[in-house]
Design a protein around this motif. Structure first.
Motif, PDB file in Angstrom:
ATOM      1  N   SER A 254       0.888  -1.128  -0.060  1.00 20.44           N
ATOM      2  CA  SER A 254       0.095  -0.038  -0.014  1.00 20.44           C
ATOM      3  C   SER A 254       0.935   1.118   0.194  1.00 20.44           C
ATOM      4  O   SER A 254       1.639   1.299   0.872  1.00 20.44           O
ATOM      5  N   ALA A 256       0.697   5.487  -0.609  1.00 24.72           N
ATOM      6  CA  ALA A 256      -0.222   6.735  -0.394  1.00 24.72           C
ATOM      7  C   ALA A 256       0.643   7.921  -0.141  1.00 24.72           C
ATOM      8  O   ALA A 256       1.586   7.930   0.700  1.00 24.72           O
ATOM      9  N   SER A 258      -0.806  11.782   0.602  1.00 26.75           N
ATOM     10  CA  SER A 258      -2.088  12.789   0.787  1.00 26.75           C
ATOM     11  C   SER A 258      -2.038  14.062   0.353  1.00 26.75           C
ATOM     12  O   SER A 258      -2.697  14.808  -0.218  1.00 26.75           O
ATOM     13  N   SER A 277      -2.433  -1.330  -3.053  1.00 27.70           N
ATOM     14  CA  SER A 277      -3.123  -0.010  -3.045  1.00 27.70           C
ATOM     15  C   SER A 277      -2.423   1.076  -3.521  1.00 27.70           C
ATOM     16  O   SER A 277      -1.247   1.249  -2.871  1.00 27.70           O
ATOM     17  N   ARG A 279      -2.644   5.184  -3.743  1.00 24.52           N
ATOM     18  CA  ARG A 279      -3.537   6.282  -3.231  1.00 24.52           C
ATOM     19  C   ARG A 279      -2.733   7.676  -3.399  1.00 24.52           C
ATOM     20  O   ARG A 279      -1.675   7.846  -3.001  1.00 24.52           O
ATOM     21  N   LYS A 304      -6.767   4.854  -6.295  1.00 26.20           N
ATOM     22  CA  LYS A 304      -7.550   6.268  -6.000  1.00 26.20           C
ATOM     23  C   LYS A 304      -6.683   7.099  -5.867  1.00 26.20           C
ATOM     24  O   LYS A 304      -5.859   7.909  -4.981  1.00 26.20           O
ATOM     25  N   ILE A 305      -6.183   7.401  -7.192  1.00 23.71           N
ATOM     26  CA  ILE A 305      -5.172   8.674  -7.543  1.00 23.71           C
ATOM     27  C   ILE A 305      -5.924   9.609  -8.226  1.00 23.71           C
ATOM     28  O   ILE A 305      -6.426   9.218  -9.288  1.00 23.71           O
ATOM     29  N   HIS A 338     -10.935   4.556  -8.850  1.00 23.03           N
ATOM     30  CA  HIS A 338     -11.326   5.889  -8.660  1.00 23.03           C
ATOM     31  C   HIS A 338     -11.488   6.550  -9.989  1.00 23.03           C
ATOM     32  O   HIS A 338     -11.535   5.985 -10.975  1.00 23.03           O
TER      33      HIS A 338
END
Length: 431
Positions: A254, A256, A258, A277, A279, A304-305, A338
């Protein structure tokens, strides 16, 4: 008071319970308030205190007056001294860091698990004065968890050969301190740095590491070099550049970020990867495509980008050929898409290679987030193709989220989505 004062109606009493059973029952206690209450019941119960395996001091273990006068530290010291075979010590309440070395020295031979909330320390100004170095006294430690510690220089722990689990939460870190702290624990199997503030180049080399969680805060640039040939699970948050060496055993990955951008991810082939995953707000397409190529055997994929692009230029995803994508990921069973990735699969030429021989062999679950009515016809065609060519599809969830276009096109698109849902009501639902 003797325990036989607690006789029952049948003439039985607490003394009829074998000593080993009493010790086993009381060994389930760890909260110091419960321990103190039981120790005051009778002499027999009090004599079991030295055999307790764990002591837990909750945040409300002592009132403010006891903390201010030092009575809390005295009480902690007495209880640690009383438990001769202490294996686990957890302190969440305020305490004096200056007293910590003495407590650890008393139980250095038996202590295996240590957890400290340093943000609750009564003398926070001493947090960077070297008191963490006393952890080296507990040479048999197997698990160490620290909350709110200040780790801007490498602690003088020596080599904690027996340490298997290291967790640091909510700490300002310096990259060199992280590297040296990890090197001091060469046999770690679990490493967690959560909610930490760090920048620079973090390098971790651990030959036995199996599970790693790195959650770094802030939008600055931070790079990660991780060498862990036995790694099975990696969660990395907040890094701009990631390089993984020896990920052939990795099963869960995963990544990510933010805030800020992800420029590069180099993992090498991931033949055993089951869960992936990705993100973030903005990734370079090179980083996305690199990870997707290396994770060709993934069974669960989360995308989910929001945007691609280099530097400060936010760009949509490039066109992705649907046939090539699923042929490159034949083991995919669950796919969470996404808006940006779904839009990339819905471009003009994304379905050009569809023919009667193509099928998606393993896909069972789809969760698709749609955020725009643009290219409505292409999106509907893609949805229909996913249903028709996924031979094992059990459910498709279409999530309409933050639809920005409020004119008639959005209403018409949603109406078409509803028609599609009713046509495929056994598999499709709308959220």
């Amino acid at each position: 008071m003797e325990c036989d004062d607690w006789g029952g109606a049948d003439g039985g009493d607490m003394n009829s319970v074998p000593e080993g059973v009493v010790q086993h029952i009381l060994s389930m206690l760890s909260n110091v308030r419960d321990v103190a209450a039981c120790a005051s019941v009778c002499r027999r119960w009090r004599e079991c205190v030295p055999y307790l395996p764990a002591l837990f001091f909750p945040r409300n273990a002592f009132d403010a007056a006891a903390v201010g006068t030092g009575a809390a530290d005295e009480a902690i010291g007495r209880m640690v001294a009383a438990v001769a075979r202490l294996r686990e010590l957890v302190i969440y309440c305020p305490f004096s860091l200056a007293r910590l070395p003495g407590w650890l020295a008393m139980r250095s031979a038996s202590l295996r698990v240590l957890e400290l909330r340093m943000d609750a320390a009564a003398d926070k100004e001493a947090a960077d004065a070297g008191y963490l170095d006393c952890i080296a006294l507990a040479t048999g430690l197997e698990e160490l968890r620290l909350w709110g510690v200040l780790l801007t220089k490498a602690p003088a722990w020596g080599r904690l050969q027996g340490l298997r689990v290291l967790e640091i939460v909510g700490a300002p870190l310096r990259d060199t301190a992280v590297t040296e702290a990890a090197a001091a624990c060469p046999n770690l199997t679990d490493l967690s740095l959560l909610g930490c503030d760090c920048s620079g180049d973090v390098s971790i080399q651990l030959s036995l590491l199996q599970r790693c969680r790195l959650d770094f805060l802030g939008g600055g640039n931070c790079s990660l070099l991780l060498c862990a040939p036995r790694l099975e699970s990696l969660e990395a948050q907040g890094f701009t550049w990631i390089s993984l060496r020896g990920g052939h055993c990795l099963r869960r990955l995963s990544i990510a970020k933010s805030t800020g951008r992800v420029y590069q991810v180099d993992t090498g082939k991931l033949p055993d990867l089951e869960y992936l995953s990705l993100r973030g707000v903005q990734w370079s397409w090179a980083a996305i495509s690199s990870v997707l190529q290396c994770a060709s055997q993934a069974k669960h994929l989360v995308m989910k980008i929001e945007f691609c692009g280099e530097f400060d230029v936010l760009q949509p995803f490039p066109e992705v050929d649907l046939v090539d994508f699923f042929n490159s990921h034949p083991m995919l069973r669950k796919f969470e898409i996404h808006g940006a990735m779904f839009a990339a699969l819905c471009q003009r030429n994304s379905l050009k290679n569809l023919d009667s021989r193509f099928f998606i062999p393993c896909l069972e679950e789809l969760l698709i987030t749609v955020r725009s009515p643009l290219n409505a016809e292409q999106k509907l065609n893609t949805l229909e193709s996913l249903v028709n060519y996924s031979v094992k599809l059990q459910s498709m969830v279409i999530r309409i989220s933050q639809m920005k276009n409020c004119h008639d096109a959005a209403d018409d698109f949603f109406e078409e989505i509803c028609k599609f849902k009713y046509t495929n009501y056994r598999k499709v639902r709308i959220e």
